[in-house]
Enzyme design. Structure first.
Site, PDB file in Angstrom:
ATOM      1  N   TYR A  70      48.748  89.993  33.782  1.00 16.23           N
ATOM      2  CA  TYR A  70      49.402  91.660  33.240  1.00 16.23           C
ATOM      3  C   TYR A  70      49.043  92.378  33.915  1.00 16.23           C
ATOM      4  CZ  TYR A  70      53.158  94.084  31.710  1.00 16.23           C
ATOM      5  OH  TYR A  70      54.486  94.889  31.302  1.00 16.23           O
ATOM      6  N   ASP A  78      56.831  91.585  27.565  1.00 14.00           N
ATOM      7  CA  ASP A  78      56.272  92.242  28.658  1.00 14.00           C
ATOM      8  C   ASP A  78      55.077  92.483  27.330  1.00 14.00           C
ATOM      9  OD1 ASP A  78      56.486  91.443  31.420  1.00 14.00           O
ATOM     10  OD2 ASP A  78      56.819  93.344  32.256  1.00 14.00           O
TER      11      ASP A  78
END
Length: 756
Positions: A240, A9
């Site tokens: 995201y 991430d």
């Protein structure tokens, strides 16, 4: 294999994961020569985004990793030092944390505000006005107006404070004639909302969809990871979802503006691309705002592919993203003042209507059917606006009805998940990825309960917050927690050296720990009794704190020395063991026990004890019926046993009473340590106990059939529980072993710097 690509991430934790992988592979000598290791980042799981990231690999961002290590170390410092203190000083209270404790303080401080709030009465005068006289055959449209001036004085909220005053004003109004004094029309531009970040997504989903923050993040994770579309391709649906950045890529903005022109027309798209910047404290703005990866993928296209709740959340994100590049809505506001001839009495009527929908058009779109939009204007408001707009200065108006309304000021509302997240964000406490987890921890610890989407602090949570506020004021201080986030951001940017940050913090924090460690449990009891006395003693009969058992002592708040409970008991313990009220219960009690009866009834004599000729009495106390061996007398504490497990108390005989009074019974000593194994009578039946371990006796097993062997079998089974609390302080080193198991050995080495 020639390349190792790390694509975790794009945040602080994601960077640390990539770093951990490299560390682990190096320790295992798994990184051979010639292997190219690259870190890539992307904000959406689409083919274009992944290809683009592969063309721009980079090294691990050491500053981000250091910020992660510093944050983890700070959390461990607080958790591993404060939590054991809580276990000893406040049994049953399991943990404290840097963000968790600040959030709990917000909830508990608001509850204190509500407790201390005193409502204030005030009155308002409203009237219905019409162009035509009452009884006229021509029915004009009536409209409401509110009294703003009386006796030539401008009215404030508390100007009319009683029913008598309100009625007096009503009478004077009824004898006056009224006309239009002045009117004013304004146009205001209502700007579109900014695109979603994590916190605003959680707030909007809570307010409009009634989703909890944890559930919102779960659904958003699914949308980010993507689904298989009807054409067989797989794609992530949103960018995201853990972000506090408001910017949107230039390519995405172009796509949004094209869609607006196509669906709503050129007039609805903003003159130039709108750019948004975060105004909230400590925003990192490292990532894009939350938006659909392809704005032309309409919500209706995903019907049948997404489940109902996922589709609602996608629709919420899609609508907000489209709206952010649209023109403001234009709202016309009209304000009309109506008064008597000398203008000593003035009413005001106001209304508004939307003259240009602007961004609101997207929320009225058929594509937004899955969500509710609360800003839609009704036809009634347009009708009232038209009536007010037709009035001219000097037009006579007639009163059809005058109404006085009583009001009371309201206490500040308790936090919902959405409003708590908004407050945390405003204060700069925590990060987008922590809000949902923080609220979940508070619930799991039984510090907070959620009822009808509102957060209520449990008394356990209020005790923890009061203890921390008293002895660890820095931990619960909002500005400290926010300033620490700023320092961590400085570490991320390479402006602050992380080891020095930890050293400075530990110097201050260790002094708090040393002082709190020396606080006696009686000091904690007195502090809590002083702070929460009104709550603790409110249920006592006549609110008297005199002990009804020994008649000499005073009822005080006590912490159980052996269990995980709290109670209101006599300060003459151990001479007097009277307990008036139990909070959270002790040992095997599975739920809080509340008093069932505060009335005093005459005890019933069941008979005499064959061995001592003492009276056996059946009595009724605050927690139900019990039997007692001997009468109450000064300096003597008779043996008692609860009979609340017997449904028909009227059928209790002398033999029944003698049977329950024989417990607890020692069955023998445990073969492992020689400590006694006891069979005891609990509120929910019989149980066996060895030291701090308790096991319930099955209801189909008679107590007389429970031998030492049977008790050992029950104590070694699965359905056992622990009571009380450890006598010694849990070692910090034991908790650190768990960290070593995760491979964070470098973190542990660096944490030693704090003690240099």
């Amino acid at each position: 294999m020639e390349n190792l690509i790390l694509a975790s991430d794009p945040d602080r934790e994601g960077e640390a994961i990539a770093w951990h992988i490299i560390e682990m592979l190096q320790q295992q000598d798994a990184l051979r020569e010639g292997l190219n290791v690259a870190r890539v980042v992307f904000h959406e799981i689409t083919e274009a985004a992944i290809k683009s990231s592969l063309l721009a690999p980079r090294e691990i961002d050491v500053n981000l990793v250091h910020a992660y290590l510093a944050r983890r170390a700070l959390d461990y410092l607080i958790g591993f030092n404060v939590s054991p203190l809580l276990w000893r000083k406040l049994p049953g209270c399991q943990s404290a944390g840097r963000v968790q404790s600040a959030a709990l303080a917000l909830i508990c401080d608001r509850e204190m505000e509500i407790d201390e709030f005193k409502p204030q009465e005030y009155w308002s005068i409203e009237t219905e006005l019409n162009k035509n006289e009452s009884g006229s055959r021509v029915n004009g449209i009536s409209f409401p107006a509110r009294l703003t001036t009386f006796n030539s004085e401008r009215l404030s909220q508390f100007s009319i404070s009683s029913h008598t005053e309100a009625k007096h004003i009503e009478q004077q109004i009824s004898s006056e004639d009224f006309q239009v004094i002045r009117s004013k029309i304004n146009k205001i531009r209502k700007n579109p909302p900014s695109p979603f970040i994590t916190s605003t997504l959680q707030q909007d989903a809570a307010n409009k969809l009634h989703f909890s923050s944890a559930y919102t993040m779960k659904l958003a994770q699914k949308l980010y990871e993507g689904v298989q579309l009807s054409d067989g391709t797989a794609a992530g649906l949103i960018t995201y979802m853990r972000t506090d950045g408001l910017h949107i890529s230039d390519d995405a903005v172009k796509g949004i503006r094209s869609l607006v022109i196509e669906r709503y027309g050129q007039d609805f798209v903003s003159g130039s691309a709108r750019k948004y910047f975060k105004k909230v404290k400590n925003a990192q703005e490292a990532h894009e705002a939350i938006r659909p990866t392809d704005i032309s993928r309409l919500p209706s296209m995903l019907s049948g592919i997404l489940d109902e709740d996922s589709l609602k959340l996608y629709t919420l994100i899609w609508s907000r993203t489209v709206a952010c590049q649209m023109e403001p809505a234009i709202i016309e506001q009209i304000q009309v003042d109506i008064g008597n001839a000398v203008e000593s009495i003035v009413f005001r009527s106001a209304s508004s209507r939307v003259s240009f929908r602007g961004y609101q058009a997207v929320f009225e779109d058929v594509e937004a059917e899955a969500i509710k939009y609360e800003e839609n204007e009704g036809n009634d408001r347009d009708e009232v606006f038209g009536t007010l707009n037709s009035l001219k200065s000097g037009d006579p108006l007639f009163i059809h009805e005058v109404q006085s309304n009583q009001h009371h000021t309201q206490a500040p509302p308790r936090y919902s998940e959405g409003s708590l997240i908004k407050k945390l964000e405003e204060l700069g406490i925590g990060r987008p990825s922590t809000y949902a987890a923080t609220i979940k921890v508070l619930q799991n610890r039984s510090y907070v309960t959620v009822k009808s989407r509102v957060l209520y602090p449990e008394f356990r949570g209020r005790m923890v917050s009061a203890f921390l506020c008293h002895h660890f004021s820095e931990v619960t201080d909002y500005s400290f927690t926010a300033d620490m986030e700023t320092e961590l951001d400085n570490v991320s940017a390479g402006l602050t050296e992380w080891k020095g940050l930890l050293r400075d913090y530990w110097t201050r924090f260790s002094s708090y720990c040393d002082r709190a460690n020396n606080v006696h449990i009686h000091q904690v009891e007195k502090m809590l009794e002083k702070k929460f006395g009104d709550f603790l003693f409110a249920s006592l009969p006549d609110k008297s704190r005199a002990c009804p058992s020994c008649m000499e002592g005073t009822l005080i708040f006590k912490v159980s020395r052996f269990g995980a409970g709290y109670f209101i008991g006599c300060d003459q313990h151990p001479r007097c063991k009277y307990i008036a009220k139990t909070l959270y219960g002790e040992e095997e009690e599975e739920e809080e026990v509340t008093p069932q009866n505060n009335s005093v009834e005459e005890p019933k004599l069941l008979g005499l004890n064959p061995g001592s000729s003492e009276k056996i009495l059946l009595k009724n106390g605050p927690y139900g019926f019990y039997v007692q061996l001997g009468e109450d007398r000064k300096g003597y504490l008779p043996k008692r046993a609860s009979v609340s497990h017997i449904k028909d108390v009227g059928s209790i005989t002398l033999e029944d009473a003698l049977e329950v009074l024989r417990y607890p019974v020692t069955l023998g000593n445990h073969p492992n340590d020689g400590e006694p194994v006891i069979l005891k009578l609990a509120r929910v039946g019989f149980a066996v106990r060895h030291r701090r371990t308790i096991a319930s006796v099955p209801k189909n097993v008679k107590p007389n059939d429970v031998t030492l062997e049977k008790a050992l079998e029950l104590l070694s089974g699965k359905d056992v529980r622990r009571c009380g609390r450890p006598k010694s302080k849990p070692k910090v080193e034991e908790a650190i072993e768990a960290i070593e198991a995760t491979g964070e050995k470098r973190l542990l080495r660096d944490q030693n710097l704090m003690r240099m």
